[in-house]
Design a protein around this motif. Structure first.
Motif, PDB file in Angstrom:
ATOM      1  N   ILE A 281       0.845  -1.191   0.000  1.00 27.80           N
ATOM      2  CA  ILE A 281       0.000   0.000   0.000  1.00 27.80           C
ATOM      3  C   ILE A 281       0.880   1.241   0.000  1.00 27.80           C
ATOM      4  O   ILE A 281       1.657   1.458   0.929  1.00 27.80           O
ATOM      5  N   ALA A 282       0.744   2.036  -1.052  1.00 28.95           N
ATOM      6  CA  ALA A 282       1.472   3.299  -1.179  1.00 28.95           C
ATOM      7  C   ALA A 282       0.485   4.439  -0.954  1.00 28.95           C
ATOM      8  O   ALA A 282      -0.724   4.274  -1.086  1.00 28.95           O
ATOM      9  N   SER A 283       1.003   5.622  -0.615  1.00 22.34           N
ATOM     10  CA  SER A 283       0.101   6.732  -0.324  1.00 22.34           C
ATOM     11  C   SER A 283      -0.520   7.326  -1.580  1.00 22.34           C
ATOM     12  O   SER A 283      -1.668   7.738  -1.561  1.00 22.34           O
ATOM     13  N   GLN A 284       0.227   7.369  -2.691  1.00 19.96           N
ATOM     14  CA  GLN A 284      -0.358   7.886  -3.921  1.00 19.96           C
ATOM     15  C   GLN A 284       0.305   7.251  -5.135  1.00 19.96           C
ATOM     16  O   GLN A 284       1.392   6.688  -5.036  1.00 19.96           O
ATOM     17  N   LYS A 285      -0.353   7.380  -6.279  1.00 21.77           N
ATOM     18  CA  LYS A 285       0.141   6.748  -7.503  1.00 21.77           C
ATOM     19  C   LYS A 285       1.484   7.361  -7.906  1.00 21.77           C
ATOM     20  O   LYS A 285       1.697   8.552  -7.794  1.00 21.77           O
TER      21      LYS A 285
ATOM     22  N   LEU B 276       8.081  -3.056   0.334  1.00 21.73           N
ATOM     23  CA  LEU B 276       7.347  -4.233   0.796  1.00 21.73           C
ATOM     24  C   LEU B 276       8.297  -5.263   1.393  1.00 21.73           C
ATOM     25  O   LEU B 276       9.031  -5.932   0.667  1.00 21.73           O
ATOM     26  N   PRO B 277       8.312  -5.409   2.741  1.00 17.57           N
ATOM     27  CA  PRO B 277       9.076  -6.518   3.336  1.00 17.57           C
ATOM     28  C   PRO B 277       8.240  -7.794   3.234  1.00 17.57           C
ATOM     29  O   PRO B 277       7.099  -7.834   3.688  1.00 17.57           O
ATOM     30  N   ILE B 278       8.802  -8.831   2.619  1.00 15.38           N
ATOM     31  CA  ILE B 278       8.045 -10.057   2.378  1.00 15.38           C
ATOM     32  C   ILE B 278       8.681 -11.243   3.096  1.00 15.38           C
ATOM     33  O   ILE B 278       9.863 -11.228   3.423  1.00 15.38           O
TER      34      ILE B 278
ATOM     35  N   TYR C   5      12.787 -10.834   2.631  1.00 16.75           N
ATOM     36  CA  TYR C   5      13.374 -10.011   1.586  1.00 16.75           C
ATOM     37  C   TYR C   5      12.617  -8.688   1.554  1.00 16.75           C
ATOM     38  O   TYR C   5      11.435  -8.636   1.919  1.00 16.75           O
ATOM     39  N   ARG C   6      13.281  -7.640   1.106  1.00  9.64           N
ATOM     40  CA  ARG C   6      12.655  -6.313   1.039  1.00  9.64           C
ATOM     41  C   ARG C   6      12.631  -5.872  -0.418  1.00  9.64           C
ATOM     42  O   ARG C   6      13.674  -5.783  -1.072  1.00  9.64           O
ATOM     43  N   LEU C   7      11.430  -5.618  -0.937  1.00 11.37           N
ATOM     44  CA  LEU C   7      11.252  -5.216  -2.328  1.00 11.37           C
ATOM     45  C   LEU C   7      10.793  -3.772  -2.410  1.00 11.37           C
ATOM     46  O   LEU C   7      10.093  -3.285  -1.519  1.00 11.37           O
ATOM     47  N   GLU C   8      11.155  -3.112  -3.495  1.00  7.31           N
ATOM     48  CA  GLU C   8      10.656  -1.778  -3.794  1.00  7.31           C
ATOM     49  C   GLU C   8       9.852  -1.874  -5.077  1.00  7.31           C
ATOM     50  O   GLU C   8      10.395  -2.200  -6.131  1.00  7.31           O
TER      51      GLU C   8
ATOM     52  N   LYS D 120       0.790  -7.049  -5.848  1.00  7.07           N
ATOM     53  CA  LYS D 120      -0.048  -5.922  -6.252  1.00  7.07           C
ATOM     54  C   LYS D 120       0.299  -4.682  -5.447  1.00  7.07           C
ATOM     55  O   LYS D 120       0.649  -4.768  -4.282  1.00  7.07           O
ATOM     56  N   VAL D 121       0.171  -3.525  -6.081  1.00  8.20           N
ATOM     57  CA  VAL D 121       0.368  -2.241  -5.426  1.00  8.20           C
ATOM     58  C   VAL D 121      -0.970  -1.537  -5.387  1.00  8.20           C
ATOM     59  O   VAL D 121      -1.639  -1.387  -6.409  1.00  8.20           O
ATOM     60  N   LYS D 122      -1.377  -1.106  -4.193  1.00 11.32           N
ATOM     61  CA  LYS D 122      -2.626  -0.371  -4.011  1.00 11.32           C
ATOM     62  C   LYS D 122      -2.295   1.001  -3.435  1.00 11.32           C
ATOM     63  O   LYS D 122      -1.252   1.191  -2.819  1.00 11.32           O
TER      64      LYS D 122
END
Length: 125
Positions: free
Chosen positions: A34-38, A44-46, A79-82, A105-107
């Motif tokens: 979840i990001a604050s804006q587009k 994302l730590p997975i 793992y940590r993803l961007e 997914k990115v929301k």
């Protein structure tokens, strides 16, 4: 009343099957960021779960870009993803053609600026 009593007596006699947690599939948790804006990068730590694998080197790819390669007993569980957009995380090995993958997914939190009208603009009374 008799049916309820009969059900209560027969219920313990029915066979029960234990369900074991299986790690037979490649999985990632969480799979949504979840990001604050587009347009903003989402961090994302997975946590990764792997199936049983052969002894060959395994590689993680995100959208066909190599993240790294490890031996099966050295694969990272965290793992940590961007992410900037929806992506596919794939676990590939050199010895087989099958490559399990997971969709990430990115929301976005920021709602649209257009608001829906709550009540009708007209009234009968």
């Amino acid at each position: 009343m008799r049916i309820l009593l009969l059900t209560a007596l027969l219920l313990p006699c029915l066979p029960t099957f234990a369900v074991e947690k299986s790690t037979a599939f490649f999985s990632v948790f969480p799979s949504e960021c979840i990001a604050s804006q587009k347009g903003e990068v989402c961090i994302l730590p997975i946590t990764l779960t792997y199936p049983k694998m052969s002894s060959s080197e395994q590689c993680l790819h995100i959208n066909n870009r190599l993240l790294g390669c490890w031996l099966p007993d050295q694969l990272p569980t965290k793992y940590r993803l961007e992410l900037e957009a929806d992506s596919t995380l794939t676990l590939k090995s050199g010895d087989d053609g099958k490559a399990p993958s997971v969709m990430l997914k990115v929301k976005y939190r920021k709602a649209s600026t257009h608001r829906r009208r709550v009540r009708n603009p007209w009234s009968l009374f």
